[in-house]
Structures are given as structure tokens and as C-alpha cells.
Design a protein around this motif. Structure first.
Motif, PDB file in Angstrom:
ATOM      1  N   LYS A 168      -6.958  -0.914  13.445  1.00  0.00           N
ATOM      2  CA  LYS A 168      -8.403  -1.134  13.530  1.00  0.00           C
ATOM      3  C   LYS A 168      -9.154  -0.105  12.686  1.00  0.00           C
ATOM      4  N   ALA A 169      -8.669   1.151  12.694  1.00  0.00           N
ATOM      5  CA  ALA A 169      -9.319   2.188  11.884  1.00  0.00           C
ATOM      6  C   ALA A 169      -9.186   1.874  10.400  1.00  0.00           C
ATOM      7  N   ILE A 170      -8.004   1.427   9.978  1.00  0.00           N
ATOM      8  CA  ILE A 170      -7.801   1.075   8.579  1.00  0.00           C
ATOM      9  C   ILE A 170      -8.689  -0.098   8.185  1.00  0.00           C
ATOM     10  N   VAL A 171      -8.811  -1.076   9.099  1.00  0.00           N
ATOM     11  CA  VAL A 171      -9.686  -2.214   8.829  1.00  0.00           C
ATOM     12  C   VAL A 171     -11.132  -1.755   8.683  1.00  0.00           C
ATOM     13  N   MET A 172     -11.560  -0.835   9.545  1.00  0.00           N
ATOM     14  CA  MET A 172     -12.938  -0.344   9.450  1.00  0.00           C
ATOM     15  C   MET A 172     -13.158   0.425   8.148  1.00  0.00           C
ATOM     16  N   MET A 173     -12.156   1.198   7.715  1.00  0.00           N
ATOM     17  CA  MET A 173     -12.262   1.872   6.421  1.00  0.00           C
ATOM     18  C   MET A 173     -12.322   0.841   5.288  1.00  0.00           C
ATOM     19  N   SER A 174     -11.514  -0.193   5.427  1.00  0.00           N
ATOM     20  CA  SER A 174     -11.557  -1.275   4.453  1.00  0.00           C
ATOM     21  C   SER A 174     -12.908  -1.983   4.493  1.00  0.00           C
ATOM     22  N   MET A 175     -13.478  -2.106   5.694  1.00  0.00           N
ATOM     23  CA  MET A 175     -14.793  -2.721   5.831  1.00  0.00           C
ATOM     24  C   MET A 175     -15.842  -1.920   5.067  1.00  0.00           C
ATOM     25  N   ALA A 176     -15.726  -0.589   5.121  1.00  0.00           N
ATOM     26  CA  ALA A 176     -16.649   0.236   4.344  1.00  0.00           C
ATOM     27  C   ALA A 176     -16.533  -0.102   2.859  1.00  0.00           C
ATOM     28  N   MET A 177     -15.279  -0.269   2.400  1.00  0.00           N
ATOM     29  CA  MET A 177     -15.065  -0.652   1.010  1.00  0.00           C
ATOM     30  C   MET A 177     -15.611  -2.052   0.738  1.00  0.00           C
ATOM     31  N   SER A 301     -10.998  -9.369   6.937  1.00  0.00           N
ATOM     32  CA  SER A 301     -10.743  -8.057   7.542  1.00  0.00           C
ATOM     33  C   SER A 301     -11.055  -8.079   9.032  1.00  0.00           C
ATOM     34  N   LEU A 302     -12.186  -8.664   9.397  1.00  0.00           N
ATOM     35  CA  LEU A 302     -12.537  -8.760  10.817  1.00  0.00           C
ATOM     36  C   LEU A 302     -11.529  -9.633  11.564  1.00  0.00           C
ATOM     37  N   THR A 303     -11.029 -10.658  10.903  1.00  0.00           N
ATOM     38  CA  THR A 303     -10.018 -11.515  11.534  1.00  0.00           C
ATOM     39  C   THR A 303      -8.742 -10.727  11.795  1.00  0.00           C
ATOM     40  N   ILE A 304      -8.305  -9.943  10.806  1.00  0.00           N
ATOM     41  CA  ILE A 304      -7.102  -9.128  10.970  1.00  0.00           C
ATOM     42  C   ILE A 304      -7.273  -8.135  12.110  1.00  0.00           C
ATOM     43  N   GLN A 309      -1.605  -8.569  17.889  1.00  0.00           N
ATOM     44  CA  GLN A 309      -0.329  -8.104  17.347  1.00  0.00           C
ATOM     45  C   GLN A 309       0.123  -9.071  16.262  1.00  0.00           C
ATOM     46  N   LEU A 310       0.149  -8.598  15.041  1.00  0.00           N
ATOM     47  CA  LEU A 310       0.532  -9.437  13.914  1.00  0.00           C
ATOM     48  C   LEU A 310       1.930  -9.061  13.453  1.00  0.00           C
ATOM     49  N   ARG A 311       2.837 -10.022  13.471  1.00  0.00           N
ATOM     50  CA  ARG A 311       4.213  -9.775  13.038  1.00  0.00           C
ATOM     51  C   ARG A 311       4.358 -10.047  11.538  1.00  0.00           C
ATOM     52  N   ASN A 312       5.444  -9.504  10.988  1.00  0.00           N
ATOM     53  CA  ASN A 312       5.795  -9.757   9.586  1.00  0.00           C
ATOM     54  C   ASN A 312       4.636  -9.451   8.640  1.00  0.00           C
ATOM     55  N   LYS A 313       4.042  -8.286   8.797  1.00  0.00           N
ATOM     56  CA  LYS A 313       2.914  -7.905   7.936  1.00  0.00           C
ATOM     57  C   LYS A 313       3.322  -7.881   6.465  1.00  0.00           C
ATOM     58  N   ALA A 351      -7.729 -10.743  -0.489  1.00  0.00           N
ATOM     59  CA  ALA A 351      -7.763  -9.296  -0.714  1.00  0.00           C
ATOM     60  C   ALA A 351      -7.933  -8.531   0.589  1.00  0.00           C
ATOM     61  N   GLY A 352      -8.728  -9.079   1.524  1.00  0.00           N
ATOM     62  CA  GLY A 352      -8.917  -8.417   2.808  1.00  0.00           C
ATOM     63  C   GLY A 352      -7.619  -8.296   3.581  1.00  0.00           C
ATOM     64  N   ILE A 353      -6.832  -9.354   3.570  1.00  0.00           N
ATOM     65  CA  ILE A 353      -5.533  -9.318   4.248  1.00  0.00           C
ATOM     66  C   ILE A 353      -4.600  -8.339   3.544  1.00  0.00           C
ATOM     67  N   PHE A 354      -4.549  -8.441   2.216  1.00  0.00           N
ATOM     68  CA  PHE A 354      -3.636  -7.603   1.431  1.00  0.00           C
ATOM     69  C   PHE A 354      -3.939  -6.114   1.594  1.00  0.00           C
ATOM     70  N   MET A 355      -5.196  -5.722   1.403  1.00  0.00           N
ATOM     71  CA  MET A 355      -5.549  -4.301   1.417  1.00  0.00           C
ATOM     72  C   MET A 355      -5.324  -3.674   2.785  1.00  0.00           C
ATOM     73  N   ASN A 356      -5.713  -4.390   3.844  1.00  0.00           N
ATOM     74  CA  ASN A 356      -5.580  -3.833   5.189  1.00  0.00           C
ATOM     75  C   ASN A 356      -4.122  -3.703   5.605  1.00  0.00           C
ATOM     76  N   LEU A 357      -3.329  -4.721   5.353  1.00  0.00           N
ATOM     77  CA  LEU A 357      -1.950  -4.706   5.835  1.00  0.00           C
ATOM     78  C   LEU A 357      -1.060  -3.792   5.006  1.00  0.00           C
ATOM     79  N   ASN A 358      -1.283  -3.722   3.675  1.00  0.00           N
ATOM     80  CA  ASN A 358      -0.400  -2.848   2.898  1.00  0.00           C
ATOM     81  C   ASN A 358      -0.674  -1.386   3.247  1.00  0.00           C
ATOM     82  N   GLN A 359      -1.923  -1.042   3.524  1.00  0.00           N
ATOM     83  CA  GLN A 359      -2.234   0.325   3.911  1.00  0.00           C
ATOM     84  C   GLN A 359      -1.683   0.639   5.301  1.00  0.00           C
ATOM     85  N   THR A 360      -1.758  -0.336   6.204  1.00  0.00           N
ATOM     86  CA  THR A 360      -1.215  -0.149   7.549  1.00  0.00           C
ATOM     87  C   THR A 360       0.288   0.078   7.499  1.00  0.00           C
ATOM     88  N   LEU A 361       0.991  -0.697   6.686  1.00  0.00           N
ATOM     89  CA  LEU A 361       2.438  -0.546   6.575  1.00  0.00           C
ATOM     90  C   LEU A 361       2.808   0.843   6.061  1.00  0.00           C
TER      91      LEU A 361
END
Length: 431
Positions: A168-177, A301-304, A309-313, A351-361
Motif C-alpha cells: 500500500k505504501a509503494i502504491v501511494m508513492m506511485s500515486m504521487a508519481m 494503482s488504486l485497484t492494486i 492478496q495478489l499472487r504471481n506478481k 504502467a500502474g500495475i507494472f510500476m507498483n508490482l515490480n517495486q514491491t517485488l
């Protein structure tokens, strides 16, 4: 049948990985006051970054020359190269420093330098003294502050929130972007329309200064250990060794490097040019394309963030990068502005899915004590090769036209990411 069992049958349990509407829990990272301060600073930083990338490129493709400034595909590629090339040389040392000294101090220093360089650019343009060489030097200065600030900010995030709140924190940082992507380029175009490019740069410096104030009350936990008094080169080797030994992260880094050449470079360099020369649009209309992309990114991003719990990020990361192999050619061949706007929106969703999940991983699979180094390697792969991609895109666009190079870039990107999806189960199943 009892009333309780009937009620249970009428209200089946929601699957754990099914997205829900955003709730207060989606924004729970803001319960951490240090994270809130960091987010406010990141918002201003990203807002100006979006404005600067558009303004610098627009500066060299203006129909009317500014002083001795060159223009055309080659120069738009050169300025994009200058903005991004510091990542190649500065990001890794910044990552090592981030694991050795206070991370807040590094961010604060980079922000102060950014204010000075941005205001200087505006003053030089207003004075009519801007030249191609000065523009490239100033762009490199701005790029250096981004190369330091971006990975260090990302390395701070896991230290000010707990692991359960990290996504959620990474998503919020991504939201700022994302918010900055929506507002930044369009505000940059609007500022150019009202005050000229010089006034736009001065306004960017003011926004950066306001964002710097949020760093004053920020307190960041010290994650250094007694062992971290070794030689910087040894610590750097440790970071690279960790990335190489982790198969999923290693594959992700390679894919990010590929995207720097065939996605970040062509997209950042050629889209403003295509909007101007192929679609016949002015600065404001060209900048609005980035706004449409930002809207799509915010939605995904908000959806993510609302998925419990999202599997196979890793599979989602590869899949969205594959979709970029379709989006990039469409942006090149689209003959109508509304179609381009729709493609930009769809690209923003991916891009929202990609940026949030790759940073989370990256952050969820890295120990805190080497976070700075690993995040800097991640940033290097994602943005460090972008300047070369931008320079290549400018040269190829001058030779064969911007639309054709966008098509070729997309085809290469789609081919390589499809191969990765089929042959890299470690990344595909990574969570």
C-alpha cells in the motif's frame, strides 16, 4: 436450516485476491507520519520531474529557436540523454551512500541542488542566454538530482512502514508519481503557454522549494549495522551479488534494462515530437497526452492497492511489459489525436500495475541493510539505459522517422518479453 447458515449461504466469502473498492485501509500507510512527510516531498519532486522532462524536450523542438539552441530529433534525443545519463554514474554510488549515511540527508541535499539548477535554467532562458551546450549541462544537473533522490526515497519506504503495509505504501508513492504525471506535464505546457519556457522553469523551482520543507520534520530510522564499515567497493559487490544470486530479481533487472532501450527512451524522446509533427498539436495539447496516461495509472494503482492478496506478481509484471510492446507501436502509427489519447490511457493502466508490482517485488525480497544498493541497481536498470534509448531513438527518428522507430521498438520489446514469459517461471511465479 438455521438462520445463521442461511445467511452464510446468501453471502459467499469474497475470494482473497479479488479487488474491492478503495477503502480507508487502502490508504493505511498514511498512519505513519514519517511516510506522510516523505509522500508530500515525493509529490513535489515528481511533479517537477514531469514538468522538466516535458519542458526540456519541448525547448529543443520549438519551431522558433531560442537563442543559439539547436532543435530536431537529434537534439531532443540529446537532451533526453543528458537528463538520464547521470543515473548511469550516480545511482549506484548513491545507493551505497544510502546504506552508510542518513538517507534523509541525502534526499535533502539532492532537493536543494535541484532547486538551484532549476531556477538557474529559468533565469538563463529569460535572459536570452540559453544555448544547446548550456541546456545539456543543466539537463544533466537535473538528472543527477533525480539519480540520487529517486532510489534513496524508495529505500526509505520500507523503513517507515511495516511489511504488511509495504504494498500500500509503494502504491501511494506511485500515486504521487501518477498524480504528478497527470498534473505535471499539462501544468508544464500551461506554464509555457502563459509565461514561456523560462517562467515555467522558475515556477518549477518554487514548487521544489515548497516540497523541501516537508523534509525538515522527517525522521528516518537508522538501518546501518556495525558491520557496515567496510570498503564501499566491497559493499557494492555485495549488492550486485545479491541481485545476481536471486533468479527472480536478476531476470526482472534484465527486463527493466531492455525496457530502458525500447520503451523509456523512445517514449520520452519521441512522443512530444510525434504530437507536434505528426498530429499538429501545441505544447499544452501534447502535454495532455501524459495526463491521460496518468489517469489510467491512478485507476490501476488504486485497484492494486485494494487487492487483499495478489499472487504471481511477477507474471503480472511481465504481462504488462508485454502490453507495452503493443502500446508503443500504436502511439507511433496513430493518425488521430483522440486515438492516441485512448492508447495513452490504456498504457497508463498497464504502467500502474507494472510500476507498483515490480517495486514491491524488489523491496519485499531484499533485506533492509542492503536496500539502498539493490534499489539503486533496480533504478539503474530501469532508467540508466533510458538515455541511450533516447539518444538511439533521436538518431533513428532522424533517419527513418519517429513513427517507424516506435513500431520497431515495440516489436523488439514484445518479442523479448514474450520469450521471458515463456522461459522464466521463477519470475512469473514470484510474489
Amino acid at each position: 436450516m438455521s438462520e445463521e447458515s442461511g445467511s452464510a449461504a446468501a453471502a459467499p466469502t469474497r475470494p482473497a485476491n479479488r479487488p474491492s473498492l478503495p477503502t480507508i485501509e487502502t490508504f493505511s500507510a498514511f498512519q505513519s507520519r514519517p511516510f506522510t512527510y516523505l509522500w508530500i516531498n515525493t509529490l513535489s519532486f515528481a511533479l517537477v520531474q514531469a514538468m522538466q522532462r516535458f519542458a526540456f524536450v519541448w525547448l529543443v523542438i520549438e519551431a522558433v529557436e531560442v537563442g543559439g539552441l539547436g532543435r530536431g530529433s537529434e537534439w531532443s534525443g540529446a537532451v533526453f540523454f543528458a537528463l538520464g545519463i547521470p543515473v548511469l554514474f550516480v545511482t549506484i554510488p548513491a545507493g551505497v551512500l544510502a546504506d552508510r549515511i542518513n538517507r534523509r540527508s541525502l534526499v535533502l541535499a539532492s532537493q536543494i541542488v535541484a532547486v538551484g539548477v532549476t531556477v538557474a535554467a529559468g533565469v538563463i532562458i529569460v535572459a536570452g542566454a540559453m544555448t544547446t551546450v548550456i541546456a545539456l549541462v543543466l539537463a544533466a544537473g537535473v538528472g543527477a538530482t533525480i539519480a540520487v533522490g529517486l532510489p534513496v526515497r524508495n529505500a526509505i519506504v520500507p523503513t517507515v512502514v511495516d511489511r504488511d503495509t509495504l504494498l500500500k505504501a509503494i502504491v501511494m508513492m506511485s500515486m504521487a508519481m501518477n498524480i504528478s504525471q497527470i498534473a505535471g506535464a499539462s501544468l508544464g505546457g500551461l506554464a509555457i503557454a502563459f509565461w514561456g519556457i523560462g517562467g515555467a522553469f522558475i515556477a518549477q523551482g518554487v514548487v521544489l522549494f515548497v516540497g523541501t520543507l516537508a523534509l525538515i520534520p522527517l525522521r528516518v530510522p537508522d538501518v546501518r549495522t556495525a558491520e557496515q564499515h567496510r570498503q564501499p567497493l566491497h559493499e557494492l559487490q555485495e549488492g550486485f551479488r545479491y541481485v545476481w544470486d536471486h533468479q527472480g530479481i536478476r531476470t526482472l533487472i534484465v527486463l527493466l534494462a531492455i525496457s530502458g532501450i525500447f520503451l523509456i527512451g523512445p517514449f520520452g524522446t519521441l512522443l512530444p515530437q510525434i504530437a507536434k509533427e505528426e498530429l499538429g498539436r501545441n505544447a499544452l495539447e501534447a502535454s495532455l497526452l501524459f495526463t491521460y496516461m496518468g489517469v489510467g495509472t491512478v485507476i490501476s494503482s488504486l485497484t492494486i492497492a485494494s487487492v487483499p492478496q495478489l499472487r504471481n506478481k511477477g507474471g503480472w509484471v511481465i504481462g504488462t511489459l508485454m502490453s507495452a510492446g503493443i502500446v508503443v507501436p500504436l502511439l507511433g502509427v496513430s493518425p488521430w489525436y483522440p486515438v492516441t489519447a485512448v492508447v495513452m490511457f490504456c498504457g497508463g493502466v498497464a504502467a500502474g500495475i507494472f510500476m507498483n508490482l515490480n517495486q514491491t517485488l524488489i523491496q519485499a525480497n531484499t533485506p533492509p541493510e542492503i536496500m539502498g544498493r539493490v534499489v539503486s541497481i533496480h533504478t539503474l536498470a530501469f532508467q540508466g539505459l533510458g538515455p541511450f534509448g533516447g539518444m538511439l531513438a533521436g538518431l533513428m527518428a532522424a533517419w527513418m522517422g519517429a513513427p517507424m522507430w516506435m513500431v520497431i521498438s515495440g516489436a523488439v520489446l514484445l518479442t523479448l518479453t514474450t520469450a521471458a514469459f515463456m522461459t522464466q517461471p521463477a519470475l512469473r511465479n514470484m510474489s
